[in-house]
Design an enzyme around this catalytic site. Structure first.
Site, PDB file in Angstrom:
ATOM      1  N   ASP A 204       5.066  -0.735   0.256  1.00 27.27           N
ATOM      2  CA  ASP A 204       4.363  -1.987   0.561  1.00 27.27           C
ATOM      3  C   ASP A 204       5.376  -2.957   1.156  1.00 27.27           C
ATOM      4  OD1 ASP A 204       3.112  -4.637   0.291  1.00 27.27           O
ATOM      5  OD2 ASP A 204       1.576  -3.578  -0.850  1.00 27.27           O
TER       6      ASP A 204
ATOM      7  N   HIS B 227      -6.781   2.472  -0.872  1.00 22.88           N
ATOM      8  CA  HIS B 227      -5.372   2.700  -1.209  1.00 22.88           C
ATOM      9  C   HIS B 227      -5.118   2.350  -2.658  1.00 22.88           C
ATOM     10  CE1 HIS B 227      -5.761  -1.413   0.347  1.00 22.88           C
ATOM     11  NE2 HIS B 227      -4.803  -1.753  -0.498  1.00 22.88           N
TER      12      HIS B 227
ATOM     13  N   HIS C  38      -2.048   1.026  -5.216  1.00 21.74           N
ATOM     14  CA  HIS C  38      -0.702   0.464  -5.362  1.00 21.74           C
ATOM     15  C   HIS C  38      -0.024   1.150  -6.545  1.00 21.74           C
ATOM     16  CE1 HIS C  38      -1.273  -3.408  -3.011  1.00 21.74           C
ATOM     17  NE2 HIS C  38      -2.535  -3.098  -3.235  1.00 21.74           N
TER      18      HIS C  38
END
Ligand code: AMP
Length: 128
Positions: free
Chosen positions: A29, A93, A95
């Protein structure tokens, strides 16, 4: 129009790649909560995680597990938080965030600012 994550997967936009196979792609990220904060993305372009077909969703968790184990070894954290938001990018997605306490997964916290060299070093360590 392709999502930003599809463009990353296609190599049109650079990323700090952590892992890839035929169905999934993982990369750092760019606004990390901690060193090692990684996004796991299916190559199939679906907005909402729970709209993925069962097989893709199951495989994604197993793919994420392999990366989470690497993040834990790399960062020495107690555990790796698995968080799904999807408020910003309409491409499913997960994390993966190194975590020692609840405050480590507070997305309202200021994000880390890392140099390109630091990002590259972390990604290389997670790829090993
Ligand atoms: P959300 O959709 O709310 O789960 O947030 C999307 C996440 O993607 C944020 O944490 C962003 O920092 C991250 N992000 C957006 N664009 C990029 C990019 N080009 N490279 C890496 N991470 C990104």
């Amino acid at each position: 129009m392709a999502t930003i994550f599809s463009r990353i997967i296609a190599g049109e936009i650079p990323s700090y790649k952590v892992a890839e196979n035929d169905h999934y792609y993982a990369f750092l990220d760019i606004n990390p909560l901690a060193k090692g904060h990684t996004l796991v993305v299916p190559k199939q372009e679906v907005d909402y995680l729970y709209d993925l077909d069962d097989e893709t969703l199951q495989g994604m968790i197993v793919f994420a597990k392999q990366i989470a184990q690497k993040i834990k070894a790399f960062s020495g954290c107690n555990r790796v938080a698995t968080v799904v938001l999807g408020l910003e990018v309409p491409h499913a997605h997960i994390h993966l965030i190194p975590m020692n306490s609840e405050k480590d997964v507070d997305f309202s916290r200021e994000k880390l600012v890392l140099t390109p060299e630091e990002f590259a070093e972390i990604a290389a360590a997670l790829r090993e």
